[in-house]
Design a protein around this motif. Sequence first.
Motif, PDB file in Angstrom:
ATOM      1  N   PRO A  71       0.800  -1.232  -0.045  1.00 54.51           N
ATOM      2  CA  PRO A  71      -0.248  -0.171   0.221  1.00 54.51           C
ATOM      3  C   PRO A  71       0.684   1.179   0.002  1.00 54.51           C
ATOM      4  CG  PRO A  71      -0.759  -1.696   1.575  1.00 54.51           C
ATOM      5  CD  PRO A  71       0.374  -1.978   1.066  1.00 54.51           C
ATOM      6  N   ASN A  72       2.069   1.291   0.430  1.00 57.37           N
ATOM      7  CA  ASN A  72       2.847   2.421   0.470  1.00 57.37           C
ATOM      8  C   ASN A  72       3.989   2.613  -0.441  1.00 57.37           C
ATOM      9  OD1 ASN A  72       1.452   3.469   2.666  1.00 57.37           O
ATOM     10  ND2 ASN A  72       2.345   1.972   4.001  1.00 57.37           N
ATOM     11  N   ARG A  73       4.257   1.426  -1.120  1.00 58.17           N
ATOM     12  CA  ARG A  73       5.479   1.585  -2.000  1.00 58.17           C
ATOM     13  C   ARG A  73       5.640   0.677  -3.079  1.00 58.17           C
ATOM     14  NH1 ARG A  73       8.732  -0.295   2.731  1.00 58.17           N
ATOM     15  NH2 ARG A  73       8.592   1.865   3.244  1.00 58.17           N
ATOM     16  N   THR A  74       6.357   0.565  -4.261  1.00 59.35           N
ATOM     17  CA  THR A  74       6.389  -0.077  -5.168  1.00 59.35           C
ATOM     18  C   THR A  74       8.003  -0.331  -5.390  1.00 59.35           C
ATOM     19  OG1 THR A  74       4.428   0.205  -6.187  1.00 59.35           O
ATOM     20  CG2 THR A  74       6.172  -1.101  -7.480  1.00 59.35           C
ATOM     21  N   THR A  75       8.512  -1.519  -5.296  1.00 57.80           N
ATOM     22  CA  THR A  75      10.159  -1.902  -5.499  1.00 57.80           C
ATOM     23  C   THR A  75      10.262  -2.545  -6.672  1.00 57.80           C
ATOM     24  OG1 THR A  75      10.221  -1.762  -3.059  1.00 57.80           O
ATOM     25  CG2 THR A  75      12.200  -2.308  -4.432  1.00 57.80           C
ATOM     26  N   TYR A  76      11.272  -2.104  -7.619  1.00 59.89           N
ATOM     27  CA  TYR A  76      11.469  -3.070  -8.648  1.00 59.89           C
ATOM     28  C   TYR A  76      12.988  -3.440  -8.672  1.00 59.89           C
ATOM     29  CZ  TYR A  76      12.821  -3.399 -13.684  1.00 59.89           C
ATOM     30  OH  TYR A  76      13.111  -3.951 -15.202  1.00 59.89           O
ATOM     31  N   PHE A  77      13.061  -4.850  -8.900  1.00 61.28           N
ATOM     32  CA  PHE A  77      14.394  -5.648  -9.022  1.00 61.28           C
ATOM     33  C   PHE A  77      14.261  -5.954 -10.064  1.00 61.28           C
ATOM     34  CE2 PHE A  77      12.385  -5.979  -4.588  1.00 61.28           C
ATOM     35  CZ  PHE A  77      13.425  -5.731  -3.695  1.00 61.28           C
ATOM     36  N   SER A  78      15.840  -5.426 -10.634  1.00 64.74           N
ATOM     37  CA  SER A  78      16.230  -6.003 -11.805  1.00 64.74           C
ATOM     38  C   SER A  78      17.617  -6.696 -11.959  1.00 64.74           C
ATOM     39  CB  SER A  78      16.173  -4.824 -12.902  1.00 64.74           C
ATOM     40  OG  SER A  78      16.500  -5.412 -14.131  1.00 64.74           O
ATOM     41  N   GLN A  79      17.825  -7.724 -12.606  1.00 62.03           N
ATOM     42  CA  GLN A  79      19.150  -8.284 -12.704  1.00 62.03           C
ATOM     43  C   GLN A  79      19.913  -8.023 -14.068  1.00 62.03           C
ATOM     44  OE1 GLN A  79      19.964 -10.115 -10.137  1.00 62.03           O
ATOM     45  NE2 GLN A  79      18.048  -9.916  -8.951  1.00 62.03           N
TER      46      GLN A  79
END
Length: 167
Positions: A71-79
Amino acid sequence: MKKRLAVAFTGPSNSGKTTLILKVARKLIHDYKKDVAIIKHDPKDKARFDVEGKDSYKFSDTGAEVIVTSPNRTTYFSQKQKDLDEMIRLFDKFDILLVEGLKNLPLPRISVFRNSLDSAYFPYMNALATDSSINLNDYDLPINVDVLDINNCDAVISWILKNAKEV
């Protein structure tokens, strides 16, 4: 579409880059009412954003592109390493993009130094943000470099608004 500007900050470790970017970002957001995005280069791959054993770590560890949302953030993990255009596309909207590091990107660049200058940065430098710890008369600065007071956030922002690259 609204004009979006980008500028980069470079300098050696402990020169004050992050502190200056934080001051500039806060002032742009709160006083200038701008949407700000920040990209930080981690050349030694030291930053850790996930905890081993957690689901998001396990997903990311597969090599997949992963988004964790709450609800408070979106985190994107990329390799995968991204170029500037790919990174810009990850941000929904912004007025000003501040980049720390990545001195080979084609962006106007503020180099941050205290105590001494490294002339190896001169070819990448459009402005120099420093304080009285450096005697500029001791250096042969390129003539086209603007000198900014690292402690005068408004002057740094004024330079950014005048010189940043439209992206």
